[in-house]
Each structure stands twice: as C-alpha cells, then as structure tokens.
Design a protein around this motif. Structure first.
Motif, PDB file in Angstrom:
ATOM      1  N   SER A   1      15.637  75.606  14.573  1.00 38.21           N
ATOM      2  CA  SER A   1      15.046  74.269  14.613  1.00 38.21           C
ATOM      3  C   SER A   1      13.715  74.260  13.864  1.00 38.21           C
ATOM      4  N   GLY A   2      13.496  73.197  13.088  1.00 32.36           N
ATOM      5  CA  GLY A   2      12.224  73.040  12.404  1.00 32.36           C
ATOM      6  C   GLY A   2      12.105  73.709  11.053  1.00 32.36           C
ATOM      7  N   VAL A   3      13.218  74.274  10.531  1.00 27.01           N
ATOM      8  CA  VAL A   3      13.116  74.966   9.234  1.00 27.01           C
ATOM      9  C   VAL A   3      13.318  74.022   8.057  1.00 27.01           C
ATOM     10  N   GLY A   4      13.637  72.751   8.301  1.00 26.34           N
ATOM     11  CA  GLY A   4      13.697  71.795   7.207  1.00 26.34           C
ATOM     12  C   GLY A   4      15.085  71.370   6.774  1.00 26.34           C
ATOM     13  N   LYS A   5      16.095  71.647   7.592  1.00 29.31           N
ATOM     14  CA  LYS A   5      17.478  71.294   7.209  1.00 29.31           C
ATOM     15  C   LYS A   5      17.644  69.781   7.053  1.00 29.31           C
ATOM     16  N   SER A   6      17.283  69.047   8.097  1.00 34.51           N
ATOM     17  CA  SER A   6      17.405  67.588   8.038  1.00 34.51           C
ATOM     18  C   SER A   6      16.431  67.002   7.029  1.00 34.51           C
ATOM     19  N   VAL A   7      15.272  67.604   6.909  1.00 28.02           N
ATOM     20  CA  VAL A   7      14.287  67.144   5.917  1.00 28.02           C
ATOM     21  C   VAL A   7      14.888  67.213   4.516  1.00 28.02           C
ATOM     22  N   LEU A   8      15.600  68.297   4.235  1.00 28.87           N
ATOM     23  CA  LEU A   8      16.174  68.465   2.898  1.00 28.87           C
ATOM     24  C   LEU A   8      17.197  67.380   2.582  1.00 28.87           C
ATOM     25  N   ILE A   9      18.129  67.113   3.487  1.00 32.14           N
ATOM     26  CA  ILE A   9      19.176  66.140   3.155  1.00 32.14           C
ATOM     27  C   ILE A   9      18.631  64.712   3.126  1.00 32.14           C
TER      28      ILE A   9
ATOM     29  N   GLN B   1      22.768  62.095  13.724  1.00 31.58           N
ATOM     30  CA  GLN B   1      23.108  62.826  14.948  1.00 31.58           C
ATOM     31  C   GLN B   1      23.581  61.884  16.041  1.00 31.58           C
ATOM     32  N   HIS B   2      22.897  60.756  16.192  1.00 35.69           N
ATOM     33  CA  HIS B   2      23.338  59.724  17.123  1.00 35.69           C
ATOM     34  C   HIS B   2      24.099  58.674  16.312  1.00 35.69           C
ATOM     35  N   SER B   3      25.189  58.198  16.826  1.00 32.62           N
ATOM     36  CA  SER B   3      26.148  57.449  16.026  1.00 32.62           C
ATOM     37  C   SER B   3      25.619  56.123  15.487  1.00 32.62           C
TER      38      SER B   3
ATOM     39  N   ILE C   1      29.168  62.820   1.854  1.00 37.34           N
ATOM     40  CA  ILE C   1      28.757  62.418   3.199  1.00 37.34           C
ATOM     41  C   ILE C   1      27.842  63.505   3.750  1.00 37.34           C
ATOM     42  N   LEU C   2      26.701  63.078   4.265  1.00 39.73           N
ATOM     43  CA  LEU C   2      25.719  63.978   4.862  1.00 39.73           C
ATOM     44  C   LEU C   2      25.829  63.855   6.378  1.00 39.73           C
TER      45      LEU C   2
ATOM     46  N   THR D   1      32.814  65.332  -0.630  1.00 38.02           N
ATOM     47  CA  THR D   1      31.891  66.459  -0.493  1.00 38.02           C
ATOM     48  C   THR D   1      31.063  66.242   0.767  1.00 38.02           C
ATOM     49  N   SER D   2      31.032  67.245   1.638  1.00 40.05           N
ATOM     50  CA  SER D   2      30.298  67.128   2.900  1.00 40.05           C
ATOM     51  C   SER D   2      29.160  68.135   2.933  1.00 40.05           C
ATOM     52  N   VAL D   3      27.962  67.650   3.267  1.00 36.88           N
ATOM     53  CA  VAL D   3      26.823  68.526   3.522  1.00 36.88           C
ATOM     54  C   VAL D   3      26.507  68.382   5.002  1.00 36.88           C
ATOM     55  N   VAL D   4      26.626  69.480   5.741  1.00 37.06           N
ATOM     56  CA  VAL D   4      26.579  69.442   7.194  1.00 37.06           C
ATOM     57  C   VAL D   4      25.396  70.264   7.697  1.00 37.06           C
TER      58      VAL D   4
END
Length: 247
Positions: free
Chosen positions: A36-44, A85-87, A159-160, A190-193
């Motif tokens: 958590s907090g390493v920037g995954k969501s920030v990147l996408i 994350q939340h629909s 799709i992200l 193409t999916s980035v998950v």
C-alpha cells in the motif's frame, strides 16, 4: 500500446513515483502490484488525466498525452475506461439504466436504443437476469460486474481496474477474475489491474510489475515472480510481515 516513460510524481515532499517506465502491449492483462502507498493507483490515474506527472511522458497508441488539456482528454477517456474500487453505481437507477446512461450521454442514443445496448453489455458480464434490479439489491461482486458493463459501453480499448476484488468474497472475486480474462481473450481489451490479490495475480496475469519505493522492482510473468530470488519480491508474494520490506 500504453507507455509510461520516466514518470515522476511527488505530493509535497513525498516522492511517490520515481522514474517509472512501463510498456503495456495491446490485449494484455497487466497487473500492478506492491505494498500500500507505493503509487500503483497514482500511476494509472495519470493515464486518464486525473493526475499529471511532474516529469516524464505517457504515450497512448503513439500519442503523447501527459500534457493534454481537459478537452483533449475526452477522447482518451473514451479509449481508457476506469473501474474504481467502489462500483460508483447510481443507487436510484436500475442496473440496465446505470449501464445505459453513458450511452445516452455520449452516443446520443434514445432511451430505448441505449437500454437495448445496455442489455447486451449486461449479457457480456453475465448480469442480464439482474438488469431491472437496483444496485442496493445486489452483492458487491455483482455490482462490480455491472460497473464493468458500464465501462464497456463506449467500446474502450483499455480498461483500468483499481483493486477490483477488494472486499469481495472468494467466489465473487474469482468471477471478476474470469471476466477480466474473458474481456482480453474474447474482445481484445487491454486490462491494467491494480491489485493485492495474489490469487488473481497468479491466475490471470500475462505480465506483472511490482512497484517498490516509487520504482519498478520486477517486471515479468508469473514464473519470473514465483522463481525470483529477490527478498523483497518473495516477501510480498508470500505475505510475510517481517523482513527487508520494512527497512
């Protein structure tokens, strides 16, 4: 293809991304993992213009988009749909009307035509029998599938997914996994998950990138991760709470 080139992003004095470079070829199911907090969501979020890099470039289908205006990002967001994350469904509308809404707004379809197309999209995600249910009547996993149907409405190439299986029970999570895989195999999406879900990661990923301290620690396929001698990688995939990751 999606290409991130030397992306840097800081919030105040905290550098979250530090020269991140990644390529995601068309049709791939690509996972971003890490603590958590390493920037995954920030990147996408950079890809759809919710954030802008401090330095670096983002290329989408041969076009550099990181400095696009809000108006220019409209076309990018049609190519790149995001499932949060939340629909984020509208509780006051049925599932079919949730899916039909962007079709009416962006494709100038009549209510009848939009609902007809929405029914087809719900069929793709195995939710057609629940078309006339309201989101509050469904479980988290079913709502997630409706959100995916809505994301498919504008026929995105990419799709992200931000933590698509978080908070889901194991059965619902595996259904979402299968759906993501189907979108790639059957539709060429193409999916980035972004995920912490090890079962998902090793079940459906074509390739995986692990972020650590703002940089790419390892990029490879499932076997590369499972056989890696890197202690940081092994700590993550084995779920160990002690070791060098905390140092």
């Amino acid at each position: 293809m999606i290409q991130f080139r030397n992306i840097r992003k800081s919030f105040g004095d905290i550098r979250v991304l530090d020269d991140v470079s990644l390529d995601v070829p068309a049709g791939e199911v690509f996972f971003l993992i890490g603590a958590s907090g390493v920037g995954k969501s920030v990147l996408i979020k950079h890809l759809i213009g919710l954030l802008s890099p401090d330095r670096g470039e983002i290329w989408l289908d041969g076009e550099e988009i990181s400095r696009f205006s809000e108006k220019q990002m409209f076309a990018v967001r049609k190519k790149c749909a995001m499932v949060f994350q939340h629909s984020t469904l509208l509780d006051s509308m049925t599932c079919v009307d949730n899916v039909a809404l962007p079709l009416r707004k962006h494709c100038n379809l009549s209510v009848t035509d939009a609902r007809t197309q929405a029914m087809g999209l719900l069929e793709l995600v195995h939710m057609r029998p629940f078309a006339n249910h309201f989101p509050a009547e469904l479980g988290d996993g079913m709502r997630k599938r409706v959100a995916i149907a809505r994301a498919l409405g504008l026929k995105p190439r990419y799709i992200l997914f931000d933590e698509p299986t978080t908070s889901l029970d194991p059965v619902s999570a595996r259904r979402v996994d299968r759906l993501i895989r189907e979108l790639s195999d059957n539709l060429g999406v193409t999916s980035v998950v972004v995920s912490h879900d090890l079962v998902s990661i090793f079940a459906i990923a074509d390739r995986i990138a692990m972020l650590y301290k703002g940089a790419v620690r390892l990029l490879g396929n499932r076997n590369d991760f499972q056989t890696s001698s890197d202690a940081i990688v092994q700590q993550f995939i084995q779920g160990r709470a002690q070791g060098p990751m905390e140092s």
